[in-house]
Write a protein that holds these residues in place. Structure first.
Motif, PDB file in Angstrom:
ATOM      1  N   ASN A  63       0.827  -1.195   0.000  1.00 27.06           N
ATOM      2  CA  ASN A  63       0.000   0.000   0.000  1.00 27.06           C
ATOM      3  C   ASN A  63       0.865   1.250   0.000  1.00 27.06           C
ATOM      4  O   ASN A  63       2.010   1.231   0.426  1.00 27.06           O
ATOM      5  CB  ASN A  63      -0.916   0.013   1.220  1.00 27.06           C
ATOM      6  CG  ASN A  63      -1.837  -1.186   1.227  1.00 27.06           C
ATOM      7  OD1 ASN A  63      -2.265  -1.638   0.165  1.00 27.06           O
ATOM      8  ND2 ASN A  63      -2.120  -1.724   2.391  1.00 27.06           N
ATOM      9  N   GLY A  64       0.277   2.366  -0.475  1.00 29.25           N
ATOM     10  CA  GLY A  64       1.034   3.598  -0.581  1.00 29.25           C
ATOM     11  C   GLY A  64       1.445   4.152   0.762  1.00 29.25           C
ATOM     12  O   GLY A  64       2.567   4.610   0.957  1.00 29.25           O
ATOM     13  N   ARG A  65       0.524   4.081   1.723  1.00 26.55           N
ATOM     14  CA  ARG A  65       0.800   4.709   3.010  1.00 26.55           C
ATOM     15  C   ARG A  65       1.098   3.625   4.043  1.00 26.55           C
ATOM     16  O   ARG A  65       0.262   2.765   4.296  1.00 26.55           O
ATOM     17  CB  ARG A  65      -0.428   5.515   3.446  1.00 26.55           C
ATOM     18  CG  ARG A  65      -0.128   6.617   4.432  1.00 26.55           C
ATOM     19  CD  ARG A  65      -1.211   7.706   4.344  1.00 26.55           C
ATOM     20  NE  ARG A  65      -2.556   7.145   4.452  1.00 26.55           N
ATOM     21  CZ  ARG A  65      -3.230   7.059   5.598  1.00 26.55           C
ATOM     22  NH1 ARG A  65      -2.693   7.475   6.720  1.00 26.55           N
ATOM     23  NH2 ARG A  65      -4.441   6.538   5.625  1.00 26.55           N
ATOM     24  N   PRO A  66       2.278   3.627   4.612  1.00 29.06           N
ATOM     25  CA  PRO A  66       2.601   2.579   5.581  1.00 29.06           C
ATOM     26  C   PRO A  66       1.781   2.729   6.855  1.00 29.06           C
ATOM     27  O   PRO A  66       1.415   3.858   7.231  1.00 29.06           O
ATOM     28  CB  PRO A  66       4.083   2.778   5.854  1.00 29.06           C
ATOM     29  CG  PRO A  66       4.347   4.193   5.506  1.00 29.06           C
ATOM     30  CD  PRO A  66       3.390   4.571   4.424  1.00 29.06           C
ATOM     31  N   TYR A  67       1.494   1.623   7.450  1.00 30.08           N
ATOM     32  CA  TYR A  67       0.721   1.638   8.686  1.00 30.08           C
ATOM     33  C   TYR A  67       1.670   1.857   9.854  1.00 30.08           C
ATOM     34  O   TYR A  67       2.509   1.023  10.164  1.00 30.08           O
ATOM     35  CB  TYR A  67      -0.019   0.310   8.845  1.00 30.08           C
ATOM     36  CG  TYR A  67      -0.572   0.079  10.221  1.00 30.08           C
ATOM     37  CD1 TYR A  67      -1.534   0.945  10.750  1.00 30.08           C
ATOM     38  CD2 TYR A  67      -0.140  -0.986  11.003  1.00 30.08           C
ATOM     39  CE1 TYR A  67      -2.046   0.735  12.010  1.00 30.08           C
ATOM     40  CE2 TYR A  67      -0.650  -1.201  12.265  1.00 30.08           C
ATOM     41  CZ  TYR A  67      -1.604  -0.337  12.771  1.00 30.08           C
ATOM     42  OH  TYR A  67      -2.114  -0.537  14.020  1.00 30.08           O
ATOM     43  N   VAL A  68       1.577   3.016  10.471  1.00 32.50           N
ATOM     44  CA  VAL A  68       2.422   3.298  11.625  1.00 32.50           C
ATOM     45  C   VAL A  68       1.531   3.726  12.779  1.00 32.50           C
ATOM     46  O   VAL A  68       0.861   4.744  12.713  1.00 32.50           O
ATOM     47  CB  VAL A  68       3.447   4.414  11.336  1.00 32.50           C
ATOM     48  CG1 VAL A  68       4.275   4.704  12.580  1.00 32.50           C
ATOM     49  CG2 VAL A  68       4.352   4.024  10.185  1.00 32.50           C
ATOM     50  N   ARG A  69       1.474   2.871  13.785  1.00 33.76           N
ATOM     51  CA  ARG A  69       0.708   3.259  14.966  1.00 33.76           C
ATOM     52  C   ARG A  69       1.701   3.310  16.116  1.00 33.76           C
ATOM     53  O   ARG A  69       2.289   2.302  16.492  1.00 33.76           O
ATOM     54  CB  ARG A  69      -0.385   2.235  15.258  1.00 33.76           C
ATOM     55  CG  ARG A  69      -1.248   2.628  16.449  1.00 33.76           C
ATOM     56  CD  ARG A  69      -2.373   1.632  16.633  1.00 33.76           C
ATOM     57  NE  ARG A  69      -1.871   0.341  17.044  1.00 33.76           N
ATOM     58  CZ  ARG A  69      -1.811  -0.057  18.319  1.00 33.76           C
ATOM     59  NH1 ARG A  69      -2.234   0.732  19.276  1.00 33.76           N
ATOM     60  NH2 ARG A  69      -1.350  -1.237  18.619  1.00 33.76           N
ATOM     61  N   GLU A  70       1.886   4.514  16.619  1.00 36.55           N
ATOM     62  CA  GLU A  70       2.866   4.642  17.690  1.00 36.55           C
ATOM     63  C   GLU A  70       2.307   4.072  18.986  1.00 36.55           C
ATOM     64  O   GLU A  70       1.159   4.321  19.345  1.00 36.55           O
ATOM     65  CB  GLU A  70       3.222   6.115  17.897  1.00 36.55           C
ATOM     66  CG  GLU A  70       4.025   6.707  16.740  1.00 36.55           C
ATOM     67  CD  GLU A  70       5.284   5.930  16.435  1.00 36.55           C
ATOM     68  OE1 GLU A  70       5.886   5.362  17.377  1.00 36.55           O
ATOM     69  OE2 GLU A  70       5.676   5.866  15.257  1.00 36.55           O
ATOM     70  N   VAL A  71       3.092   3.297  19.663  1.00 37.21           N
ATOM     71  CA  VAL A  71       2.705   2.848  21.000  1.00 37.21           C
ATOM     72  C   VAL A  71       3.724   3.412  21.973  1.00 37.21           C
ATOM     73  O   VAL A  71       4.895   3.572  21.645  1.00 37.21           O
ATOM     74  CB  VAL A  71       2.639   1.299  21.113  1.00 37.21           C
ATOM     75  CG1 VAL A  71       1.410   0.779  20.407  1.00 37.21           C
ATOM     76  CG2 VAL A  71       3.893   0.666  20.582  1.00 37.21           C
TER      77      VAL A  71
END
Lengths: 133, 114
Positions: free
Chosen positions: A2-10
């Motif tokens: 996908n174009g936008r990487p999945y980044v969820r900050e923890v």
């Protein structure tokens, strides 16, 4: 991908200690490390088989090391938990439809647990774990 | 539509997961017994060599090793992400490289046993 990487900050690397559901999820994911590690041990065993009897005996001897013993106990814990969880979600992962009705989920889960028990028993009997000698 | 390797990766992951869930705990018990210094009858050199020399034995060993490796590689990405490592590209590269090499070496070693 996908174009936008999945980044969820923890905030921390230990977020999953808060709830049992999160911890259970992480423990299941971590089991993959031990499944992969165990597959590499099997590969090492096959390599030693190909190299001859001396190498294979050295491989078996290597299995008796304290590191191997520790790995086995930890791996056993993680993989048992993983199997219980994996078969527990099979009704959701592969629902069985008969006519208009769906087979109740617990039949599917129980079927997998029975299969797991039978496969495990066959592996243990065939390998000779129960035999004397 | 863009071609995606997701169905292939996913099917290897699911097959590996089911196989691993069915087999790995029992296999770990077998080698755990070895770790305690007791050798189950079928694990002596002659028997194991005969098993791996047989084509069906080769297929079984190959499928177990390869599928477990691919399953682990795929799941390692979410595992390490969950543990706070933000380097999926490298984790994926490393994991699939090990799985790929392991698959190739499994074939090479198994073909040497006859």
């Amino acid at each position: 991908m996908n174009g936008r990487p999945y980044v969820r900050e923890v905030r921390t690397a230990s977020w999953y200690f808060g709830r049992w559901r999160d911890l259970h999820h992480m423990l299941n994911e971590i089991s993959s490390i031990f499944i992969g590690g165990y597959a590499l041990i099997l590969l090492w065993g096959v390599k030693s088989l190909a190299a001859g009897e001396q190498a294979y005996l050295a491989f078996l001897d290597g299995l008796t090391s304290p590191l191997s013993l520790t790995f086995h106990w930890v791996a056993l814990g993680f993989t048992l938990l993983n199997s219980v969880s994996w078969f527990g979600v099979t009704p959701k992962a592969m629902p069985v439809q008969i006519g208009d009705e769906f087979l109740p989920g617990h039949y599917i889960a129980i079927g997998h647990y029975v299969a797991w028990f039978c496969v495990s028993l066959v592996v243990l009997v065939v390998s000779g774990v129960f035999s004397n000698g | 539509m863009a071609r995606s390797n997701k169905p292939l990766v996913w099917s290897l992951f699911a097959a590996g997961g089911t196989l691993a869930a069915l087999l790995v705990p029992a296999l770990v018990v077998v080698t755990l017994v070895v770790a305690y210094g007791y050798l189950p009858a079928a694990l002596d050199y002659q028997t194991m060599h005969a098993f791996a020399a047989n084509w069906l034995g080769k297929v079984i060993l190959f499928v177990v090793i390869a599928l477990c490796l691919w399953h682990a590689a795929h799941r390692l990405r979410t595992a390490l992400h969950g543990l706070g490592l933000r380097a999926d590209k490298w984790v994926a590269k490393a994991g699939y490289t090990v799985a790929g090499l392991g698959t190739v070496f499994a074939i090479v070693y198994l073909l040497q046993i006859h």
